[in-house]
Write an enzyme that holds these catalytic residues in place. Structure first.
Site, PDB file in Angstrom:
ATOM      1  N   ASP A 165     -24.370  -0.224  58.696  1.00  0.00           N
ATOM      2  CA  ASP A 165     -23.108   0.134  59.359  1.00  0.00           C
ATOM      3  C   ASP A 165     -23.134   1.612  59.772  1.00  0.00           C
ATOM      4  O   ASP A 165     -22.335   2.406  59.295  1.00  0.00           O
ATOM      5  CB  ASP A 165     -21.901  -0.160  58.427  1.00  0.00           C
ATOM      6  CG  ASP A 165     -21.938   0.624  57.125  1.00  0.00           C
ATOM      7  OD1 ASP A 165     -23.052   1.052  56.700  1.00  0.00           O
ATOM      8  OD2 ASP A 165     -20.859   0.852  56.537  1.00  0.00           O
ATOM      9  N   ASP A 188     -26.954   5.692  57.148  1.00  0.00           N
ATOM     10  CA  ASP A 188     -27.583   4.495  57.721  1.00  0.00           C
ATOM     11  C   ASP A 188     -28.558   4.893  58.831  1.00  0.00           C
ATOM     12  O   ASP A 188     -29.603   4.260  58.997  1.00  0.00           O
ATOM     13  CB  ASP A 188     -26.522   3.566  58.336  1.00  0.00           C
ATOM     14  CG  ASP A 188     -25.510   3.084  57.331  1.00  0.00           C
ATOM     15  OD1 ASP A 188     -25.647   1.989  56.789  1.00  0.00           O
ATOM     16  OD2 ASP A 188     -24.552   3.834  57.088  1.00  0.00           O
ATOM     17  N   ASN A 214     -18.463   1.571  57.810  1.00  0.00           N
ATOM     18  CA  ASN A 214     -18.088   2.973  58.019  1.00  0.00           C
ATOM     19  C   ASN A 214     -17.137   3.123  59.202  1.00  0.00           C
ATOM     20  O   ASN A 214     -16.288   4.007  59.234  1.00  0.00           O
ATOM     21  CB  ASN A 214     -19.337   3.828  58.249  1.00  0.00           C
ATOM     22  CG  ASN A 214     -20.097   4.062  56.959  1.00  0.00           C
ATOM     23  OD1 ASN A 214     -19.494   4.235  55.902  1.00  0.00           O
ATOM     24  ND2 ASN A 214     -21.414   4.059  57.030  1.00  0.00           N
ATOM     25  N   THR A 243     -27.387  -1.868  53.749  1.00  0.00           N
ATOM     26  CA  THR A 243     -26.846  -0.527  53.500  1.00  0.00           C
ATOM     27  C   THR A 243     -25.385  -0.414  53.939  1.00  0.00           C
ATOM     28  O   THR A 243     -24.880   0.684  54.131  1.00  0.00           O
ATOM     29  CB  THR A 243     -27.700   0.555  54.207  1.00  0.00           C
ATOM     30  OG1 THR A 243     -27.641   0.333  55.614  1.00  0.00           O
ATOM     31  CG2 THR A 243     -29.146   0.520  53.738  1.00  0.00           C
ATOM     32  N   PHE A 262     -18.045   2.475  47.967  1.00  0.00           N
ATOM     33  CA  PHE A 262     -17.521   2.034  49.261  1.00  0.00           C
ATOM     34  C   PHE A 262     -18.010   0.649  49.707  1.00  0.00           C
ATOM     35  O   PHE A 262     -17.208  -0.227  50.054  1.00  0.00           O
ATOM     36  CB  PHE A 262     -17.841   3.081  50.342  1.00  0.00           C
ATOM     37  CG  PHE A 262     -17.349   2.706  51.710  1.00  0.00           C
ATOM     38  CD1 PHE A 262     -16.006   2.836  52.049  1.00  0.00           C
ATOM     39  CD2 PHE A 262     -18.217   2.197  52.666  1.00  0.00           C
ATOM     40  CE1 PHE A 262     -15.543   2.475  53.308  1.00  0.00           C
ATOM     41  CE2 PHE A 262     -17.764   1.829  53.929  1.00  0.00           C
ATOM     42  CZ  PHE A 262     -16.424   1.974  54.248  1.00  0.00           C
ATOM     43  N   ASN A 263     -19.336   0.429  49.752  1.00  0.00           N
ATOM     44  CA  ASN A 263     -19.863  -0.821  50.335  1.00  0.00           C
ATOM     45  C   ASN A 263     -19.353  -2.059  49.595  1.00  0.00           C
ATOM     46  O   ASN A 263     -19.091  -3.095  50.211  1.00  0.00           O
ATOM     47  CB  ASN A 263     -21.396  -0.819  50.329  1.00  0.00           C
ATOM     48  CG  ASN A 263     -21.977   0.137  51.354  1.00  0.00           C
ATOM     49  OD1 ASN A 263     -21.308   0.502  52.307  1.00  0.00           O
ATOM     50  ND2 ASN A 263     -23.217   0.550  51.132  1.00  0.00           N
ATOM     51  N   HIS A 288     -27.306   8.387  50.897  1.00  0.00           N
ATOM     52  CA  HIS A 288     -27.397   7.143  50.113  1.00  0.00           C
ATOM     53  C   HIS A 288     -28.415   6.140  50.669  1.00  0.00           C
ATOM     54  O   HIS A 288     -29.303   5.671  49.957  1.00  0.00           O
ATOM     55  CB  HIS A 288     -26.034   6.442  50.102  1.00  0.00           C
ATOM     56  CG  HIS A 288     -24.890   7.305  49.684  1.00  0.00           C
ATOM     57  ND1 HIS A 288     -24.576   7.541  48.370  1.00  0.00           N
ATOM     58  CD2 HIS A 288     -23.971   7.991  50.418  1.00  0.00           C
ATOM     59  CE1 HIS A 288     -23.513   8.312  48.300  1.00  0.00           C
ATOM     60  NE2 HIS A 288     -23.124   8.610  49.520  1.00  0.00           N
ATOM     61  N   ASP A 289     -28.214   5.755  51.927  1.00  0.00           N
ATOM     62  CA  ASP A 289     -28.867   4.533  52.425  1.00  0.00           C
ATOM     63  C   ASP A 289     -30.395   4.572  52.519  1.00  0.00           C
ATOM     64  O   ASP A 289     -31.048   3.563  52.212  1.00  0.00           O
ATOM     65  CB  ASP A 289     -28.252   4.139  53.774  1.00  0.00           C
ATOM     66  CG  ASP A 289     -26.797   3.729  53.623  1.00  0.00           C
ATOM     67  OD1 ASP A 289     -26.402   3.365  52.495  1.00  0.00           O
ATOM     68  OD2 ASP A 289     -26.060   3.772  54.618  1.00  0.00           O
TER      69      ASP A 289
HETATM   70  C1  BDR Z   1     -22.152   4.053  51.217  1.00  0.00           C
HETATM   71  O1  BDR Z   1     -20.921   4.065  51.928  1.00  0.00           O
HETATM   72  C2  BDR Z   1     -21.124   4.476  53.249  1.00  0.00           C
HETATM   73  O2  BDR Z   1     -20.152   5.389  53.642  1.00  0.00           O
HETATM   74  C3  BDR Z   1     -22.520   5.013  53.334  1.00  0.00           C
HETATM   75  O3  BDR Z   1     -23.089   4.736  54.605  1.00  0.00           O
HETATM   76  C4  BDR Z   1     -23.246   4.312  52.220  1.00  0.00           C
HETATM   77  O4  BDR Z   1     -23.789   3.086  52.655  1.00  0.00           O
HETATM   78  C5  BDR Z   1     -22.077   5.053  50.093  1.00  0.00           C
HETATM   79  O5  BDR Z   1     -21.051   4.728  49.218  1.00  0.00           O
HETATM   80 CA    CA Z   2     -23.975   2.528  54.998  1.00  0.00          CA
END
Ligand code: BDR
Ligand code: CA
Length: 310
Positions: free
Chosen positions: A10, A15, A39, A124, A165-166, A239-240
């Site tokens: 996303d 990403d 996102n 991701t 978040f994800n 993160h991703d």
């Molecule tokens: C995740 O949430 C998104 O905002 C980032 O792209 C990542 O995948 C981190 O919590």
């Molecule tokens: Ca992401």
């Protein structure tokens, strides 16, 4: 032989880095990029995927648009982190190619059902596309070699105190994926918060003088600012690409097999990945959970791969 993979994402600043790593590392053969609402809206994340691929001259990987909202919940975005476009910061040219006409869920199903080789899924973003594909065609489940996903946390979350978040965006989808029986590796916040874009990372990007490194520098500058404003982080966590890096070199991440449940109903805890770190339940292990990262070697891998772009 290169490992065949699909990247479900996303974009999203981090990403975008996952795309750049997955598309150019010689250990992987990226078969498709599928996009999902997360996102930002799926329209925006799809446009962003096309723009990043165009800038990077990744023209041989189909990009397919996926689910516009979570399975049963309303769409929720992370504009405070990624901006209104989902990829605020760098000026990006218009895409040089278009989405494939196939829906992401159908493309995933087709690839898993008809490929002669094993395919690993890297996720991701929220797990909506993956769960929708499993529900539409359960026959894909035994054909998925494995799923490596960025999401969840052993401890505290980043979107609510309990949730990352994800997983928070679409807990029902996450529950389907976590209960699917697929070999699952979860790269949680404990790992990704070690992948910090420190001043030395910015320094290494500055010396490269490439279109891609300039783009990543500008991307991370925006990301650093929002991470500082929202979380007080001195350096932003990317993160991703950690999920991609784990597939390329599993020795980068230390993992432990355990039982993980997804909380879907908690008033304060919906989207929590409940990780049985100490084996307190009698439930069988279903997830290989990462808990630390060799950040020095991670950044070497990431930056070395960026240097392979023209
Ligand atoms: C995740 O949430 C998104 O905002 C980032 O792209 C990542 O995948 C981190 O919590
Ligand atoms: Ca992401």
């Amino acid at each position: 032989m290169r490992l065949k993979a699909i990247l479900d994402c996303d974009p999203g600043h981090d990403d975008a880095l996952a795309i750049l790593l997955a598309a150019h590392h010689p250990a992987l053969e990226l078969l498709a990029i599928t996009t999902v609402s997360g996102n930002q809206s799926v329209e925006k994340t799809s446009l962003n995927a096309l723009k990043v691929c165009s800038l990077a001259h990744i023209f041989d990987v189909p990009v397919a648009k996926g689910m516009p909202q979570p399975l049963i919940r309303s769409a929720r975005y992370a504009a405070e982190i990624h901006g209104e476009s989902g990829l605020d910061g760098p000026a990006l040219p218009d895409p040089l190619f278009s989405l494939v006409p196939t829906h992401a869920v159908d493309l995933m199903i087709d690839l898993f059902l008809h490929s002669a080789d094993d395919i690993t899924l890297i996720a991701t973003g929220p797990l909506t596309n993956v769960a929708a594909a499993m529900r539409k065609e359960p026959a894909i489940i035994p054909r998925i070699a494995g799923i490596t996903l960025m999401g969840g946390a052993i401890g505290i979350g980043n979107t609510t105190p309990a949730s990352e978040f994800n997983i928070w965006v679409d807990p029902e989808a996450a529950a389907i994926v976590f209960e699917s029986g697929c070999p699952l590796t979860m790269i949680p916040l404990e790992v990704t918060h070690k992948a910090l874009a420190t001043p030395s990372v910015f320094q290494r990007l500055t010396t490269a003088h490439k279109t891609i490194t300039t783009f990543v520098y500008e991307l991370l500058t925006f990301f650093a600012d929002t991470y500082h404003t929202n979380f007080g982080f001195a350096a932003p966590p990317v993160h991703d690409p950690c999920a991609v890096a784990y597939l390329i070199d599993p020795t980068l991440v230390t993992t432990k097999l355990m039982h993980v449940d997804i909380e879907t109903t908690g008033t304060w805890t919906a989207g929590r990945t409940v990780c049985d770190l100490y084996g307190q339940s009698t439930l069988p292990s279903n997830v290989n959970v990462g808990y630390t990262l060799d950040s020095g070697r991670f950044w070497d891998l990431m930056l070395d791969t960026l240097m392979t772009y023209d």
